[in-house]
Design an enzyme around this catalytic site. Sequence first.
Site, PDB file in Angstrom:
ATOM      1  N   HIS A 183      -8.169  -4.946  -0.270  1.00 11.15           N
ATOM      2  CA  HIS A 183      -6.763  -4.535   0.048  1.00 11.15           C
ATOM      3  C   HIS A 183      -6.025  -4.899   0.924  1.00 11.15           C
ATOM      4  CE1 HIS A 183      -3.717  -1.342  -0.627  1.00 11.15           C
ATOM      5  NE2 HIS A 183      -3.911  -0.914   0.717  1.00 11.15           N
ATOM      6  N   ASP A 184      -6.820  -5.617   1.919  1.00 11.73           N
ATOM      7  CA  ASP A 184      -6.045  -6.035   3.243  1.00 11.73           C
ATOM      8  C   ASP A 184      -5.248  -7.338   2.891  1.00 11.73           C
ATOM      9  OD1 ASP A 184      -6.643  -4.105   4.930  1.00 11.73           O
ATOM     10  OD2 ASP A 184      -8.165  -4.947   6.197  1.00 11.73           O
ATOM     11  N   ARG A 197     -11.909   6.410  10.080  1.00  8.59           N
ATOM     12  CA  ARG A 197     -11.196   5.033  10.168  1.00  8.59           C
ATOM     13  C   ARG A 197     -12.329   4.146   9.611  1.00  8.59           C
ATOM     14  NH1 ARG A 197      -7.180   1.997   9.201  1.00  8.59           N
ATOM     15  NH2 ARG A 197      -7.091   0.090  10.412  1.00  8.59           N
ATOM     16  N   SER A 214       0.633  -1.007  -0.267  1.00  6.99           N
ATOM     17  CA  SER A 214      -0.113  -0.008  -0.113  1.00  6.99           C
ATOM     18  C   SER A 214       0.687   1.223   0.045  1.00  6.99           C
ATOM     19  CB  SER A 214      -1.095  -0.115   1.235  1.00  6.99           C
ATOM     20  OG  SER A 214      -1.872   0.918   1.231  1.00  6.99           O
ATOM     21  N   ASP A 266      -8.927  -6.194  -4.732  1.00  9.22           N
ATOM     22  CA  ASP A 266      -8.464  -5.041  -4.301  1.00  9.22           C
ATOM     23  C   ASP A 266      -9.123  -3.797  -4.939  1.00  9.22           C
ATOM     24  OD1 ASP A 266      -7.218  -2.794  -3.177  1.00  9.22           O
ATOM     25  OD2 ASP A 266      -4.974  -3.684  -3.303  1.00  9.22           O
TER      26      ASP A 266
END
Length: 382
Positions: free
Chosen positions: A355-356, A227, A157, A322
């Site tokens: 994405h994680d 967040r 990232s 992602d």
Amino acid sequence: MPESLSTDSVGIVTPQTLHFDTPIILACNRTLDQYDLVYETYGTLNADASNAVLICHALSGHHHAAGYHSADDRKPGWWDSCIGPGKPIDTDRFFVVSVNNLGGCHGSTGPCSTNPETGKPFGPDFPVITVQDWVQSQALLADRLGIHCWAAVVGGSLGGMQALQWSLDYPDRIRHAAVIASTPRLSAQNIAFNEVARQAITSDPDFHEGHYYQHNTLPRRGLMLARMVGHITYLSDASMGEKFGRELRDQAYKFGYDAEFQVESYLRYQGERFSETFDANTYLLMTRALDYFDPAYEHNNDLAKALRKARCEFLVLSFSTDWRFTPARSQELVDAMIAARCKVSYAEIDAPWGHDAFLIPTPRYTAVFSAYMDRVGREVGA
């Protein structure tokens, strides 16, 4: 002692701090006369300092990438799945350095730190930081550690952006760059997500234009919302559906606005926990650094031209689900690398976690990453 403190763990680690009293000139044309960088190391530096690997963290990351700080820790460092004996970044072979970026809130000098000119926290007066600034500070850290050339600079990232920037700013000081789940620049949609997050923070009544330290408060609600927005973008629709579906907490509609669905409860929990451990001004800095990153900008938007500076070899990895930094953006980067005659290896990993996924050790991801790092190790005799 944590159960995972086994033969594949780096064990108990202790953060270290280096103080720099030589001024650093930042991209915004401001200067920090002195600053601290907090970092951790795993493994042993070999005699010619050729086996060093730098780990660059993402937006909410920090220096604690592997191992434990004490026997009472419940969780290891954020990338423990990839760093340790026998893991892709094998600490039996490599000397691994993981640093908390300048402007961070986990020990390195940042908005929470005391401004020597005022005796108060920098707060919003801390300079705007860019990826180039982080790379410059990391190079100065490498100088102090006696590392002239990294065997590899690795990051996912925002960390991948730093690895890419290393190849351009210090082409003679890096042999390999691993750019994972990253992008050569943010899309307009990504900048928009970051702006929503910043607005959530700055519109919190407890933000006080960034001077919340002096008011003995924190913009918890704003940081919590920021967040929550970010966390949604890190997950895929499939992974959220598999984990939560449309499950109700109490199996019945309440016709109200409390957290009735499991996914709502999860996001609120993640946001609340984050608001207690991360600094709002640092979040603003980090997201703006993401927005500004664009190596092609100074080359008439010609990414291949920008990449002609690079001399290292590249590993680029993307993940199928992602949607924050899509495989198409990694492929754009790879195409530019090929046009610039860079040596590059690329793989798109089929993984359902969005994405994680770069944090989760799926078999193919681990195999590809391990094979590449094995080659890096053999090149330097590690």
